[in-house]
Scaffold this active site. Structure first.
Site, PDB file in Angstrom:
ATOM      1  N   LYS A 128       7.856  64.893  37.794  1.00 61.43           N
ATOM      2  CA  LYS A 128       8.818  63.491  38.638  1.00 61.43           C
ATOM      3  C   LYS A 128      10.777  63.292  38.517  1.00 61.43           C
ATOM      4  O   LYS A 128      11.510  63.222  38.711  1.00 61.43           O
ATOM      5  CB  LYS A 128       7.868  62.027  38.778  1.00 61.43           C
ATOM      6  CG  LYS A 128       8.255  61.369  39.321  1.00 61.43           C
ATOM      7  CD  LYS A 128       7.391  60.095  38.710  1.00 61.43           C
ATOM      8  CE  LYS A 128       8.660  58.515  39.259  1.00 61.43           C
ATOM      9  NZ  LYS A 128       8.215  57.656  38.351  1.00 61.43           N
ATOM     10  N   ASP A 146       5.113  60.432  43.204  1.00 59.17           N
ATOM     11  CA  ASP A 146       5.175  59.383  42.097  1.00 59.17           C
ATOM     12  C   ASP A 146       3.541  59.086  42.533  1.00 59.17           C
ATOM     13  O   ASP A 146       2.806  59.243  43.305  1.00 59.17           O
ATOM     14  CB  ASP A 146       5.958  58.066  42.083  1.00 59.17           C
ATOM     15  CG  ASP A 146       6.306  57.854  43.475  1.00 59.17           C
ATOM     16  OD1 ASP A 146       5.645  57.504  44.408  1.00 59.17           O
ATOM     17  OD2 ASP A 146       6.427  56.379  43.099  1.00 59.17           O
TER      18      ASP A 146
END
Ligand code: SF4
Length: 224
Positions: A128, A146
Site C-alpha cells: 500500500k 487499503d
C-alpha cells in the site's frame, strides 16, 4: 451485474464507476503534506492507524529537524518518538522510520527507490505504502489497496479476493494505467464518506446503479 457478468461488461461498469467517482472527487490525491519522496514515505508510514490530519500536524516539526533519510538514519529514537507520539504506535513507527532511512542511505545512496520490489524491502513499507510512493511521487501507476478499497472493490463486484496483491491485479486488468492511482484514491474517499463498513449509505451513493450490493450489504452485529 450478476456473477455471470462478462469481463467486457465488468470493464464497462468499472469505467462508469471510475467516471462517476472522478466527478464526485476531482482531487484524487492523498491528503498528506510532503515536499520530497522521503517525506511522502515517512508521512505514509506515520499514517498507519492514524488520520492524515493528525499526521499533517506532526510532520512540519519532524521534517524541520529530520528532513531526509541521512538525518533520520542518525536520529536519537527518543527524540523522534517525542515528535510523532500523537500519531500512535510511536515506538514501532520510530523504528520503521530510522530503519528504512538507514536502508535507503546504505543501499540507495540516500534516494527513495522507485521500484516496487525495492520499496517493499524497506522496514514498515508494504504494497500500500509502496503504491502511494509510486503513484504520487514517481508518476508510476500504482493501485493503492487499503481497508476501504478492499471493501468497495468486493462490494462493487470487481474482485472476490481480500489479498491486496490480487486485488491490485484484478483492478489493473479492468482499468487503464492512468486510472489506477486516482481510482484507488477515490475509492478510499468514497469508503470514508459513503460506503461505510457497517452501514453503507446506498441511498446517497453516486455509483449505486452500478453496484451489485446496493441495499443488500449485510451489517455485522456490533462487537460486544
Ligand atoms: S451502493 Fe451501497 S454498497 Fe454499493 S458502493 Fe454504494 S454505498 Fe457501497
Amino acid at each position: 451485474m450478476a456473477s455471470r457478468e462478462s469481463v467486457p461488461a465488468i470493464k464497462k461498469r468499472a469505467a462508469r464507476v471510475s467516471a462517476a467517482l472522478a466527478k464526485l472527487y476531482p482531487e484524487a490525491r492523498i491528503s498528506l503534506d510532503f515536499a520530497t519522496p522521503w517525506q511522502c514515505l515517512a508521512a505514509t508510514i506515520l499514517s498507519a492507524q492514524c488520520t492524515d490530519e493528525r499526521v499533517n500536524q506532526v510532520t512540519p516539526a519532524l521534517f524541520r529537524e529530520f528532513p531526509d533519510p541521512r538525518a533520520t538514519a542518525d536520529a536519537d529514537p527518543e527524540r523522534i518518538q517525542k515528535l510523532i507520539v500523537a500519531t500512535g504506535f510511536f515506538r514501532q513507527k520510530t523504528k520503521a522510520l530510522i530503519s528504512s532511512a538507514r536502508m535507503i542511505v546504505e543501499r540507495h545512496g540516500g534516494e527513495v527507490p522507485s521500484e516496487m520490489e525495492e520499496l517493499i524491502k524497506l522496514t514498515g513499507v508494504g504494497r500500500k505504502t509502496a503504491n502511494v510512493i509510486l503513484g504520487h511521487v514517481y508518476g508510476k501507476p500504482g493501485f493503492v489497496v487499503d481497508t476501504h478499497v478492499r471493501r468497495l472493490t468486493r462490494r462493487l463486484g470487481f474482485t472476490k479476493s481480500i489479498e491486496p496483491a490480487e486485488i491490485e491485479t484484478h483492478l489493473q486488468a479492468l482499468l487503464p494505467p492512468s486510472d489506477w492511482t486516482p481510482f484507488s484514491m477515490r475509492l478510499i474517499l468514497h469508503g470514508r464518506q459513503v460506503c461505510h463498513a457497517r452501514i453503507p449509505r446506498c441511498g446517497d451513493c453516486a455509483v449505486a446503479k452500478d453496484c451489485p450490493k446496493i441495499g443488500v450489504v449485510r451489517i455485522a452485529p456490533a462487537a460486544k
